[in-house]
Scaffold this active site. Structure first.
Site, PDB file in Angstrom:
ATOM      1  N   GLU A  36      -7.317  16.478   1.937  1.00  0.00           N
ATOM      2  CA  GLU A  36      -7.392  17.932   2.018  1.00  0.00           C
ATOM      3  C   GLU A  36      -6.104  18.518   1.444  1.00  0.00           C
ATOM      4  O   GLU A  36      -5.225  18.952   2.185  1.00  0.00           O
ATOM      5  CB  GLU A  36      -7.612  18.349   3.472  1.00  0.00           C
ATOM      6  N   PRO A  37      -5.984  18.538   0.113  1.00  0.00           N
ATOM      7  CA  PRO A  37      -4.724  18.930  -0.507  1.00  0.00           C
ATOM      8  C   PRO A  37      -4.586  20.418  -0.815  1.00  0.00           C
ATOM      9  O   PRO A  37      -3.819  20.805  -1.686  1.00  0.00           O
ATOM     10  CB  PRO A  37      -4.747  18.126  -1.805  1.00  0.00           C
ATOM     11  N   GLY A  38      -5.302  21.272  -0.094  1.00  0.00           N
ATOM     12  CA  GLY A  38      -5.348  22.690  -0.431  1.00  0.00           C
ATOM     13  C   GLY A  38      -4.007  23.323  -0.716  1.00  0.00           C
ATOM     14  O   GLY A  38      -3.759  23.839  -1.801  1.00  0.00           O
TER      15      GLY A  38
ATOM     16  N   ARG B 208       3.827  32.630   6.714  1.00  0.00           N
ATOM     17  CA  ARG B 208       4.516  31.363   6.978  1.00  0.00           C
ATOM     18  C   ARG B 208       5.986  31.506   7.365  1.00  0.00           C
ATOM     19  O   ARG B 208       6.455  30.807   8.259  1.00  0.00           O
ATOM     20  CB  ARG B 208       4.376  30.437   5.775  1.00  0.00           C
TER      21      ARG B 208
ATOM     22  N   TYR C 193       6.726  29.694  10.853  1.00  0.00           N
ATOM     23  CA  TYR C 193       7.356  28.385  10.753  1.00  0.00           C
ATOM     24  C   TYR C 193       8.798  28.414  10.269  1.00  0.00           C
ATOM     25  O   TYR C 193       9.401  27.365  10.116  1.00  0.00           O
ATOM     26  CB  TYR C 193       6.581  27.486   9.779  1.00  0.00           C
TER      27      TYR C 193
ATOM     28  N   CYS D 130       7.653  46.457  10.916  1.00  0.00           N
ATOM     29  CA  CYS D 130       8.612  46.771  11.977  1.00  0.00           C
ATOM     30  C   CYS D 130       8.494  45.810  13.162  1.00  0.00           C
ATOM     31  O   CYS D 130       8.476  46.208  14.320  1.00  0.00           O
ATOM     32  CB  CYS D 130       8.463  48.227  12.421  1.00  0.00           C
ATOM     33  N   GLU D 131       8.341  44.526  12.860  1.00  0.00           N
ATOM     34  CA  GLU D 131       8.300  43.474  13.867  1.00  0.00           C
ATOM     35  C   GLU D 131       9.475  42.537  13.644  1.00  0.00           C
ATOM     36  O   GLU D 131       9.931  42.349  12.514  1.00  0.00           O
ATOM     37  CB  GLU D 131       6.988  42.670  13.743  1.00  0.00           C
TER      38      GLU D 131
END
Length: 125
Positions: A48-50, A89, A93, A120-121
């Site tokens: 599964e190299p997406g 991401r 992460y 604004c987070e």
């Protein structure tokens, strides 16, 4: 069927290295050949190299909404019209993605900026 899944490392910045598929694939190939020799059956391989295939195939293009300074002991913020809803991401992460600046006019002033998104987070930077 043997499914090796995904999760193959993709280099997104200059200091990172991508997974070398030749190095990773050789022991798998050897194991498949050995299995065939021992049992006379061929195995079917799935991967599964997406992300590995697509991560570096596109760019998020955004523009600056505003530049704000919190003073000489604070920060200079560049506010963009895109943020973590478009590229989540880094928020999830701590992933790094390169930023490329294309100035609309020459600016000889160089300084450090904190680049933030539009939501604004706290994770949108």
């Amino acid at each position: 069927t043997v499914n090796l899944g995904g999760g193959y490392k993709v280099a997104r910045v200059a200091t990172e290295h991508s997974t070398d598929l030749q190095v990773v694939g050789k022991p798998v190939r050897d194991a498949f050949v050995e299995f065939y020799r021992n049992y006379g059956r061929m195995l079917h391989l799935e991967i599964e190299p997406g992300t590995f295939l697509l991560a570096n195939s596109a760019s998020l293009i955004t523009s600056v909404r505003d530049i704000v300074s919190t003073g000489s002991t604070g920060y200079n913020f560049v506010k963009l019209n895109a943020g973590y809803p478009e590229i989540i991401r880094p928020s999830l992460y701590g992933a790094q993605h390169p930023l490329v600046t294309i100035p609309s006019k020459p600016n000889p002033r160089v300084c450090s900026y904190v680049v933030v998104g539009h939501t604004c987070e706290s994770g949108d930077l």
